[in-house]
Design an enzyme around this catalytic site. Structure first.
Site, PDB file in Angstrom:
ATOM      1  N   ARG A   1      21.311  -5.643   8.481  1.00  0.00           N
ATOM      2  CA  ARG A   1      20.739  -4.385   8.015  1.00  0.00           C
ATOM      3  C   ARG A   1      19.253  -4.338   8.358  1.00  0.00           C
ATOM      4  O   ARG A   1      18.591  -5.371   8.448  1.00  0.00           O
ATOM      5  CB  ARG A   1      20.919  -4.254   6.493  1.00  0.00           C
TER       6      ARG A   1
ATOM      7  N   TYR B   1      25.981  -2.361  13.560  1.00  0.00           N
ATOM      8  CA  TYR B   1      26.158  -3.396  12.533  1.00  0.00           C
ATOM      9  C   TYR B   1      26.719  -2.805  11.227  1.00  0.00           C
ATOM     10  O   TYR B   1      26.277  -1.734  10.793  1.00  0.00           O
ATOM     11  CB  TYR B   1      24.827  -4.124  12.249  1.00  0.00           C
TER      12      TYR B   1
ATOM     13  N   LYS C   1      27.270   0.627   2.184  1.00  0.00           N
ATOM     14  CA  LYS C   1      25.961   0.674   1.516  1.00  0.00           C
ATOM     15  C   LYS C   1      25.411   2.100   1.453  1.00  0.00           C
ATOM     16  O   LYS C   1      24.819   2.494   0.460  1.00  0.00           O
ATOM     17  CB  LYS C   1      24.969  -0.232   2.245  1.00  0.00           C
TER      18      LYS C   1
ATOM     19  N   HIS D   1      25.515  -2.795  -7.045  1.00  0.00           N
ATOM     20  CA  HIS D   1      25.795  -3.847  -6.064  1.00  0.00           C
ATOM     21  C   HIS D   1      26.385  -5.045  -6.819  1.00  0.00           C
ATOM     22  O   HIS D   1      25.719  -6.053  -7.020  1.00  0.00           O
ATOM     23  CB  HIS D   1      24.471  -4.219  -5.387  1.00  0.00           C
TER      24      HIS D   1
ATOM     25  N   ASP E   1      31.733  -6.681  -3.887  1.00  0.00           N
ATOM     26  CA  ASP E   1      30.399  -6.233  -3.468  1.00  0.00           C
ATOM     27  C   ASP E   1      29.863  -5.026  -4.237  1.00  0.00           C
ATOM     28  O   ASP E   1      28.663  -4.941  -4.466  1.00  0.00           O
ATOM     29  CB  ASP E   1      30.423  -5.899  -1.970  1.00  0.00           C
TER      30      ASP E   1
ATOM     31  N   ARG F   1      30.294 -12.165  10.190  1.00  0.00           N
ATOM     32  CA  ARG F   1      31.091 -11.563   9.129  1.00  0.00           C
ATOM     33  C   ARG F   1      32.575 -11.571   9.429  1.00  0.00           C
ATOM     34  O   ARG F   1      32.989 -11.677  10.584  1.00  0.00           O
ATOM     35  CB  ARG F   1      30.664 -10.093   8.972  1.00  0.00           C
TER      36      ARG F   1
HETATM   37  C1  OXD Z   1      25.081  -6.952   2.042  1.00  0.00           C
HETATM   38  C2  OXD Z   1      26.521  -6.850   2.352  1.00  0.00           C
HETATM   39  O1  OXD Z   1      24.259  -7.048   2.958  1.00  0.00           O
HETATM   40  O2  OXD Z   1      27.325  -6.791   1.412  1.00  0.00           O
HETATM   41  O3  OXD Z   1      24.751  -6.933   0.844  1.00  0.00           O
HETATM   42  O4  OXD Z   1      26.892  -6.787   3.534  1.00  0.00           O
HETATM   43 MN    MN Z   2      26.340  -6.571  -0.493  1.00  0.00          MN
END
Ligand code: OXD
Ligand code: MN
Length: 592
Positions: free
Chosen positions: A80, A208, A217, A237, A286, A375
């Site tokens: 990110r 990404y 997000k 989160h 998450d 990931r």
């Molecule tokens: C983060 C994710 O960056 O969950 O928090 O990918």
């Molecule tokens: Mn996350």
């Protein structure tokens, strides 16, 4: 102006507002083709085949990893980008000092210039998606337009997407608009813009996950946190986990930890051998959407339906459930590969890398074989500990909210807030060492209130105020705690074994919620005495336990003073109640 040819489909005629927006976007971006995604298996496999033919997706060893693929992103597009992620509210103060801000008119102009003609020769995919169970009143929908088939595949795993979502949009009459293009992947032309007042997102120049899978997000946290404030709920989160004791009683806990601090591991925890009869159920790893329920409790849904987890460190011992989950039908991004074409990452105990995440012959001199933020994307239903309650329209009742961070020093293993307001102060004061999930230096302690620093779509001061108000509306609010699995000795060794053993701490937390566990009053909150925590059979010294449960008032005075300095950035918008709570907390550590 040229209009793109429409693929004949009944989906395009299902919702006028979506169709009109797609037509506008097509006029701007000039794609070669438009494809409405229905979310079917056939569509998924067709896109997989297309990407394999284009050498964008690499089939992994299909005997040991059936249905698994490797995707290598642009080497400069691996995380990110918080400094390029903007909240575009009309009034700058509404975005707060916690967000990069741009005026909506300027942001739209700048983004539309980037989007103009950017899909020439490409396919424009329309992805209707639902965040949360399709039939839940707590769910919210969106539509992502993208020119990346990789994004379509990931969105299919991460959300309930396709025809059913579009039908729900028809019923709701509203949806979040997310426009995405990978552009030319030039990081100088990369921006992720959020327009909370318009419930829309524009993301350009990155493929990404966190920047491109707009349901995650961008929608489920930044836009949803804004929606949640308007509608009286919380978008957080947080992982959601159900802990079942041998008597069959399940308590659900929501935990907010910053990125790459073990949320996925905790949500899939395997009880230690001495915890016979205990079971752990994963609701989410998450994101949690928390709604005050009619019975005075707080209810949570996981808006996602898949995991976009960090691969390095995942193995049979650290997270057996994740390890098994990702043995089939998984997309790996930026991992290394072995000689027999299996995925590999640091921390995997079997196999050896022969090619690194960039596809180069593996050379330790080039750094880790797998990118530290590599990931896996996988459907949550493949998880052996998947909770059926994850699909319950009414969500699960939350007994405890747990904040945490990665702190070498200071924060003890666990402590409990005195009440909701004190809990909001503890959450607002969370700080953590940065990780590879975002670009920038790793290991620097930074303030990360409620683990939401990169994800709150508005001014933190208003967000804390909203937290305080939500708490006041719940008759039986969850108890609030703080944990730190990452305390280290002076010699740099972790003091707590972590992973499955964290259940011992969760057990104390649950017993506190039930009113059956003892706690001692300390200057920072309620804490277990060493004898209140189940450490039977643990290979840990008394000194380590004492240190894990120690409170150092002088260090806490420094910490709370730093929290105060951080709060000062929010000037007069900071809720008075939080200011008072901090003053009292400081008073308590000073009088120790
Ligand atoms: C983060 C994710 O960056 O969950 O928090 O990918
Ligand atoms: Mn996350």
């Amino acid at each position: 102006m040229a209009t793109a040819p429409q693929q004949p489909t009944d989906m395009a005629s299902l919702n006028r507002a979506v169709a009109a927006w797609v037509a506008d976007v097509a006029q701007l971006t000039l794609p070669q083709k438009i494809q409405w995604c229905d979310g079917s298996d056939a569509e998924f496999h067709m896109l997989e085949r297309q990407l394999v033919a284009a050498a964008e997706l690499i089939p992994l060893n299909q005997h040991t990893y059936p249905g698994c693929y490797l995707y290598r992103s642009d080497p400069a597009d691996v995380a990110r980008v918080e400094h390029l992620t903007y909240i575009c509210t009309k009034d700058r103060e509404d975005a707060g000092p916690n967000n990069p801000w741009m005026a909506p008119t300027q942001a739209h102009r700048q983004m539309d210039d980037l989007f103009r003609g950017c899909m020439r020769g490409r396919t424009l995919y329309v992805i209707p998606y639902c965040m949360g169970p399709i039939d839940s009143a707590y769910s919210r929908c969106g539509v992502e337009i993208t020119d990346s088939a990789y994004v379509v595949l990931n969105m299919r795993l991460m959300t309930r997407m396709g025809r059913a979502a579009l039908e729900r949009i028809n019923r709701d009459g509203a949806f979040v608009k997310g426009l995405h293009s990978i552009g030319d992947l030039n990081h100088e032309r990369r921006f992720i813009m959020h327009f909370p007042e318009e419930l829309s997102i524009k993301s350009f120049g990155s493929g990404y996950g966190g920047n491109a899978l707009l349901g995650k997000k961008c929608h489920a946290l930044r836009i949803a946190s804004w929606q949640a404030r308007t509608e009286g709920w919380l978008a957080e989160h947080m992982l959601i986990v159900g802990i079942e004791n041998p008597q069959g009683e399940i308590h659900y806990i929501a935990c907010a930890f910053p990125s790459a601090c073990g949320k996925t591991n905790l949500s899939m925890l395997i009880p230690p051998a001495s915890y016979r009869g205990w079971k752990v159920w994963t609701v989410g790893d998450d994101i949690a959407w928390l709604h005050p329920g009619k019975d005075g409790r707080l209810y949570a849904i996981n808006p996602e339906s898949g995991y976009f987890g960090v691969a390095p460190g995942t193995n049979q011992k650290t997270n057996r459930n994740a390890y098994e989950t990702i043995r089939h039908n998984t997309i790996f991004t930026n991992v290394a590969v072995t000689a027999d074409n299996q995925p590999w990452w640091e921390g995997l105990t079997e196999g050896k890398p022969v090619r690194d995440w960039q596809g180069r012959p593996y050379d330790p001199g080039n750094g880790p074989a797998a990118h530290p933020n590599s990931r896996f994307t996988v459907a949550a239903s493949q998880n052996p500990s998947y909770s059926k309650a994850a699909d319950a329209p009414g969500g699960v009742p939350i007994s405890a909210i747990v904040f945490g961070g990665r702190r070498r020093t200071l924060a003890p293993l666990v402590y409990q807030a005195r009440n909701w307001l004190h809990g909001v102060l503890i959450g607002a004061g969370v700080a953590s060492e940065t990780t590879a999930a975002a670009t920038g230096a790793v290991g620097i302690v930074r303030r990360d209130p409620m683990a939401m620093k990169p994800f709150t779509g508005y001014n933190f001061a208003d967000y804390w105020d909203h937290w305080i108000k939500v708490g006041a509306r719940i008759k039986a609010p969850p108890q609030i705690f703080h944990v730190n699995w990452f305390r280290q000795s002076d010699a740099g060794k972790f003091l707590w074994p972590g992973y499955g053993e964290n259940l011992r701490v969760l057990r104390w937390i649950i017993d506190r919620c039930k009113g059956t566990a003892h706690a001692r009053e300390t200057a920072i909150g309620l804490m277990p005495a060493p004898s209140d925590l189940d450490t039977a059979g643990l290979d840990i010294t008394k000194d380590a336990i004492d240190e894990l449960l120690a409170v150092h008032p002088d260090l806490w005075e420094e910490e709370l003073t730093a929290v105060g300095a951080y709060f000062d950035e929010f000037k007069e918008r900071l809720p008075q109640a939080l200011k008072h709570e901090l003053a009292e907390a400081l008073q308590r550590v000073r009088s120790e």
